[in-house]
Write an enzyme that holds these catalytic residues in place. Sequence first.
Site, short mmCIF file in Angstrom:
data_model
loop_
_atom_site.label_atom_id
_atom_site.label_comp_id
_atom_site.label_asym_id
_atom_site.label_seq_id
_atom_site.Cartn_x
_atom_site.Cartn_y
_atom_site.Cartn_z
N GLU A 63 0.87 -1.18 0.00
CA GLU A 63 0.00 0.00 0.00
C GLU A 63 0.91 1.23 0.00
OE1 GLU A 63 -3.18 0.24 -0.37
OE2 GLU A 63 -3.53 -1.92 -0.41
N CYS B 182 -2.22 9.41 2.56
CA CYS B 182 -1.73 8.87 1.29
C CYS B 182 -2.72 9.06 0.15
CB CYS B 182 -1.37 7.39 1.44
SG CYS B 182 -2.74 6.36 1.98
#
Length: 466
Positions: A210, A244
């Site tokens: 991720e 993010c």
Amino acid sequence: MDSLEDTLQRLRDTFRAGRTRPAEFRAAQLEGLNRFLQDNKQLLQEALAEDLHKSAFESDISELLLCQNEVELALRNLRNWMKDEPTANSLLTKTSSTFIRKEPFGLVLVIAPWNYPVNLTLVPLVGALAAGNCVVLKPSEISKGTEKVLAEVLPRYLDQSCFAVLLGGPEETGRLLEHRFDYIFFTGSPRVGRIVMTAAAKHLTPVTLELGGKNPCYVDDSCDPQTVANRVAFFRYFNAGQTCVAPDYVLCSPATRERLLPALQRAITRFFGEDPQRSPNLGRIISEKQFGRLQGLLGCGRVAIGGQSDEGDRYIAPTVLVDVKETEPVMQEEIFGPILPIVTVGSLDEAIEFINRREKPLALYAFSSSSQVVSQVLDQTSSGSFTGNDGFTFLTLLSLPLGGVGNSGMGRYHGKFSFDTFSHHRSCLLAPPGLEKLNEIRYPPYSDRNQQLIRWAVGTWSCTIL
């Protein structure tokens, strides 16, 4: 304390003994995790305030609540997720039973980041435990307050024969990666993701990465500027921009930029007051190192809004930059802070071309009053996730996975996707021990007739058994 080797061996022995496989054991671990979240809510909020100056509101909605929702969903659906999944059959295998069994991988490693140190540590843990694995949890050493709670308090709620928290920085993580795991789940930067993937490759260990990236936000001329400004400012400056999936830069026409700038200023003032440094609702940069990096980015382009900073407080004001060049650092690296560059483009096609010549982002946003414009951006680009006319609200939906593509990562999780990520999907066929006469058409000596019969029996039009 046990050595690293002893800890890993203890966890492997637990898995091989089959302790983690029964649904009752998995549910007990999830219930323990749920109690940890309930019993230690204030302690976790204090740790998040210490690490990132997070308000109780931000801590609750983006960390604790999302973790609790994940645990509760897994508890409600665990037995159903664990069931063998029947599959379609052909005439050739009509007498056999075929299904997919969801098996735990074994010993898994979860390496977590510092920006959402509860959420991004515990949500993967939910999936790993629900799938019946033994887990090594490596929280970030940068978010020290949260790391302390996870290391000292969380193990009291879980069976330590199948779970361990290991601490340390890059050096310790490097040593950890030298060992063989059955699965590795990493959240962090693409640079470190490459290191993790290289280490995993030595053992042929599967990974979920991720990662981050520069998430574009296209704003069409048809938009109401204040509505866009409110939404973009909220999601850009949430957690001081250390998200993010936050919008990383805006693409719009010069005319839209001129309407957007005063609207962004109004939104920032409304959210954080005339002096955002005094606002209890604006977070702080996690470390001096990150502060210094972000301060350097303030020199790119021209500051149109904000730009103030205070090193002692690790404070950077909500900032908007204009006249930035694509070659400047602020447009080359993920910002991960409360800085928003605006890049002007001449048309929607130019914006799409700009997006497509860069690495595929983790998230992509498009604002327009025209559904056709939003659809065109969706259809002609690629990203881990896509949102029209909003920010990263999709993270609240456990029905949608989070995951990157290309440079922004691989694999996906959240909700059942987490369970599937940490499960090996084993193809199974159970044939009857008798009925051998039916198998004769597949044995040598081969004949044209038997070949035709087999082609017919395995054809896609054949009957299915579910």
